[in-house]
Write a protein that holds these residues in place. Sequence first.
Motif, PDB file in Angstrom:
ATOM      1  N   UNK A  87       0.830  -1.119  -0.094  1.00 39.04           N
ATOM      2  CA  UNK A  87       0.128   0.015  -0.033  1.00 39.04           C
ATOM      3  C   UNK A  87       0.742   1.481   0.222  1.00 39.04           C
ATOM      4  N   UNK A  88       1.922   1.346   0.933  1.00 38.05           N
ATOM      5  CA  UNK A  88       2.467   2.820   0.914  1.00 38.05           C
ATOM      6  C   UNK A  88       3.455   2.737  -0.283  1.00 38.05           C
ATOM      7  N   UNK A  91       0.948   4.171  -2.933  1.00 37.24           N
ATOM      8  CA  UNK A  91       0.662   5.405  -2.826  1.00 37.24           C
ATOM      9  C   UNK A  91       1.906   6.287  -2.896  1.00 37.24           C
ATOM     10  N   UNK A  94       1.686   7.174  -6.436  1.00 41.10           N
ATOM     11  CA  UNK A  94       0.618   8.066  -6.836  1.00 41.10           C
ATOM     12  C   UNK A  94       1.243   9.552  -6.535  1.00 41.10           C
ATOM     13  N   UNK A  95       1.894   9.621  -5.281  1.00 40.58           N
ATOM     14  CA  UNK A  95       2.745  10.935  -5.406  1.00 40.58           C
ATOM     15  C   UNK A  95       3.723  11.105  -6.204  1.00 40.58           C
ATOM     16  N   UNK A  96       4.485  10.236  -6.724  1.00 38.51           N
ATOM     17  CA  UNK A  96       5.274  10.745  -7.733  1.00 38.51           C
ATOM     18  C   UNK A  96       4.513  10.958  -9.290  1.00 38.51           C
ATOM     19  N   UNK A  97       3.223  11.060  -9.302  1.00 35.56           N
ATOM     20  CA  UNK A  97       2.568  11.298 -10.408  1.00 35.56           C
ATOM     21  C   UNK A  97       1.860  10.390 -11.237  1.00 35.56           C
ATOM     22  N   UNK A  98       1.880   9.082 -10.792  1.00 35.29           N
ATOM     23  CA  UNK A  98       1.484   7.986 -11.583  1.00 35.29           C
ATOM     24  C   UNK A  98      -0.218   8.259 -12.086  1.00 35.29           C
ATOM     25  N   UNK A  99      -0.151   8.092 -13.387  1.00 24.43           N
ATOM     26  CA  UNK A  99      -1.698   8.540 -13.844  1.00 24.43           C
ATOM     27  C   UNK A  99      -2.444   7.470 -13.504  1.00 24.43           C
ATOM     28  N   UNK A 100      -2.891   7.013 -12.424  1.00 25.66           N
ATOM     29  CA  UNK A 100      -3.790   6.001 -12.142  1.00 25.66           C
ATOM     30  C   UNK A 100      -5.167   6.376 -12.599  1.00 25.66           C
ATOM     31  N   UNK A 107     -10.520   9.287  -6.237  1.00 25.85           N
ATOM     32  CA  UNK A 107      -9.457   8.115  -5.502  1.00 25.85           C
ATOM     33  C   UNK A 107      -9.002   7.147  -6.677  1.00 25.85           C
ATOM     34  N   UNK A 108      -7.997   6.652  -6.430  1.00 23.86           N
ATOM     35  CA  UNK A 108      -7.498   5.582  -7.331  1.00 23.86           C
ATOM     36  C   UNK A 108      -8.310   4.270  -7.278  1.00 23.86           C
TER      37      UNK A 108
ATOM     38  N   UNK B 174       7.187  14.657 -12.204  1.00 25.46           N
ATOM     39  CA  UNK B 174       6.101  15.071 -11.612  1.00 25.46           C
ATOM     40  C   UNK B 174       6.567  15.879 -10.125  1.00 25.46           C
ATOM     41  N   UNK B 186      -3.753   9.117  -1.026  1.00 25.30           N
ATOM     42  CA  UNK B 186      -3.493   9.569  -2.314  1.00 25.30           C
ATOM     43  C   UNK B 186      -3.913  11.075  -2.512  1.00 25.30           C
ATOM     44  N   UNK B 187      -3.384  11.743  -3.551  1.00 20.82           N
ATOM     45  CA  UNK B 187      -3.819  13.133  -4.075  1.00 20.82           C
ATOM     46  C   UNK B 187      -5.031  12.885  -4.969  1.00 20.82           C
TER      47      UNK B 187
END
Lengths: 608, 296
Positions: A87-88, A91, A94-100, A107-108, B174, B186-187
Amino acid sequence: MYEHDVIVVGAGGAGLRAAIAADEEGADVALVTKLHPVRSHTGAAEGGINASLRDGDSWDLHAYDTMKGSDYLGDAPAIDTFAKTAPEEVIQLEHWGMPFSREDDGRVSQRPFGGMSFPRTTYAGAETGHHLLHTMYEQAVKRGIEVYDEWYVTNLAVTDHDDPEDRKCHGCVAYDIKSGKIEGFRATGGVVLATGGLGQAFDHTTNAVANTGDGCAMAYRAGVPMEDMEMIQFHPTTLPSTGVLISEGVRGEGGILYNDDEERFMFEYGYANNDGELASRDVVSRAELTEVNEGRGIEDEYVDLDMRHLGEERILDRLENILHLAEDFEGVDGLDEPMPVKPGQHYAMGGVETDENGETCIEGLYAAGETACVSLHGANRLGGNALPELLVFGARAGYHAAGKDMKTAEIETGPSAKSEDGDVQPPVAPGAVDTGSEDVAADGAAIEPTGVIENAVERERDRVETLLEEDGVNHAEVRADVQETMTQNVNVFREEEGLKTALRDLRRAREAYEDVAVSDPSRTYNTDLIHTIETRNILDVAEAITLGALAREEFRGAHWRAEHQERKDDEWIKHTMLAWNDGTPELYYKPVILEGDEETYEPKERSY
Amino acid sequence: MSTQIEQQETETEADEAESEQAVESPGDQRRAAKRQRQAERDVQREAEEASLDDEETVELKVFRYDPEVEGKQEPRFDDFTVPFHKGMTVLDALIYARDRYDSSLTFRHSCRQAVCGSDALFVNGRQRLGCKTQLSDLDDPIRIEPLPHQEVVKDLVVDMEHFYDQMEAVEPYFDADELPEDSLEEQRQTRENREKVKMSTRCIWCGACMSSCNIAAGDNEYLGPAAINKAYRFAMDEREGENRKQERLRIIEQEHGVWRCQTQFSCTEVCPKDIPLTEHIQELKREAVKNNLKFW
């Protein structure tokens, strides 16, 4: 000689994650890759990344599903570490910008995947791996991590001790593809092997042409045991003509498999009465081939995967990439007609034996991702578990190599973890044709780091000179013979005679390889030379797979044996280990660890 | 490997055969068998080549160059005749030619499924990915060249360094103004916003667009369509925040940035991932103008 604290070999998902982790830890880290990072095959992963993120889900459910999916050949410390950390890591991505892909609330999104008791597969369309790879490469650029792209690592620089567990890895040797230069790389902290898969040992595979098992073969010859090599996953939905993968996401979203009689055979013939198309991959692959073998296949070769009923909107939203793949590589419009699919080699569950920190029995040598066997996937990997593995164990290997204080690993490695000798009887002697000239320990008692590296560089320069100067067999013939016999004899269904035939064929191929030569005399971008060196690696991993398959006389996970139609828990809850032993491979076993943090996993019947 | 002398090889073989009780044949027999096998292969190949007369084939005219090999230092075209079957791609044909006729034929390729971006080539006068270009869609003979406007390293391999430099010049990563404090949170991103950046995130760095662009050909410092698209991908991502967006607009507004584009659409036409590159460049121009008006 180049020098860094940590050298990461391969720059796909595991390599990039390891490099970023080492960098975070303050190490001077370099990525050395025979491609450019964004060309790595992580980019072809489609389906998704499993992680327990939501209410109703938890790490221990993920762990349980993974252990069950592994058919009780995974090691609990690896599985627990994985499920807790996924999980971490997701996330973090996601914080690195992954376009989920996203839900209405921003939310993802998560979708169901085979063998998962909860819809926990995060994804970015049907091109999750592409986005993961690019997102992480971007972060490597941001951190200014040095990349030696189109440098092919051909050998490891390991000390010369008799016992592999006394050896130390000081670096590696790499060949600059563009210039033809051969140079030593010293790693004061560690070398992380993250070279990906070995699918090129087979001729119908979802793997890239570059997936030649380099890391496995190099570690194997350096003395690190290979673990559970027989455990090869055949993905049930690959396009018949090319092996291009059609994501499990199609079935996750509701895609249906039909045979030639338009029967939904997963249910009709009872292969998986509960989960149907979403049973584990090994189950679905066997079902498809059984249909074909019993005359219900289409054109005696494949079955149909139909997603038309999902509707154009949903398909475009979540599976658009699949439409392009089916159109470009099979000439089929997935909105209008079903897509032909058949099983293809997809993933190696086995690989370089490591512990939870990615470390092998050789000090300073690490492996992560598909190259490694920690063992997380055991006898069968669940869809969506490979990408989080890259993240979790790539990071751990990077941290550990960079000197971070990590929890002592519970998984034991190296020949000292042996519990039992092996008893496989190959029809021909496996291993090196000439054991006197083996790669690792042939140059006296070099212990001192620069000496070890210089010796390794000299050996590689000699090897390359010889390959370039002599006339002989084109490696492509040898490679084609290996791929053919592997696909013929070491496929989804395995029989003793077939496995023995494969070992004989592989022996012949090894002998043919003795006469191999490179006809392109150029030092500039000599792919003939690169492919010739790769073919040696393919030979070593193909033989290891087949030896493991012959040894394991039971049916577990992806490994099906005609003569042994049941899982034999009393005898076979153990890892098949193969030590190179300086050219005369030795098979032995190591116990599986079923005692987890929260519970001891009890082997149960695996039904879907 | 063939680094050892034959004498040793034979001895080791014999030792091994004895100790392992394996059915190894002695070295001489082995080599004889190998010669026979080779002969069989040769016969088979000749037969295959002879049968090419009967079956459908395609003609390839392939660009050849090697700076250090005699006879290849002057660029030339080599002809290869390869058997054609339905579904065959330009990459399949190149692999066939390399593995059967000339192992020195050099080109990049890896995934075979249009995601690694290694095999952008100039095929019959247009930038295309070899792996996703069907031979049946092309006029025969098929002329295969390296990407124009890039230095040729060898045969079909071009130097990608300049392309990579331009990609990295736009700070292609990013970099949010702020992140949730909880490492498990998450964002948020709206579906609409994800949809907006979706096409731009599909870039596989193949370089086809850059090679097709007349402006890039004339201005070596022009960022080029791929790099500007990368900037678009982040500038339009609502998760990054306004400060970062300002910085990104400053980068693409520079002298060799978006304003160089003359909307010829050549990049958009050749993009194998159908990214509307020209539109993205135009949209960034509009953003930049709006932005400048705001501070006026």
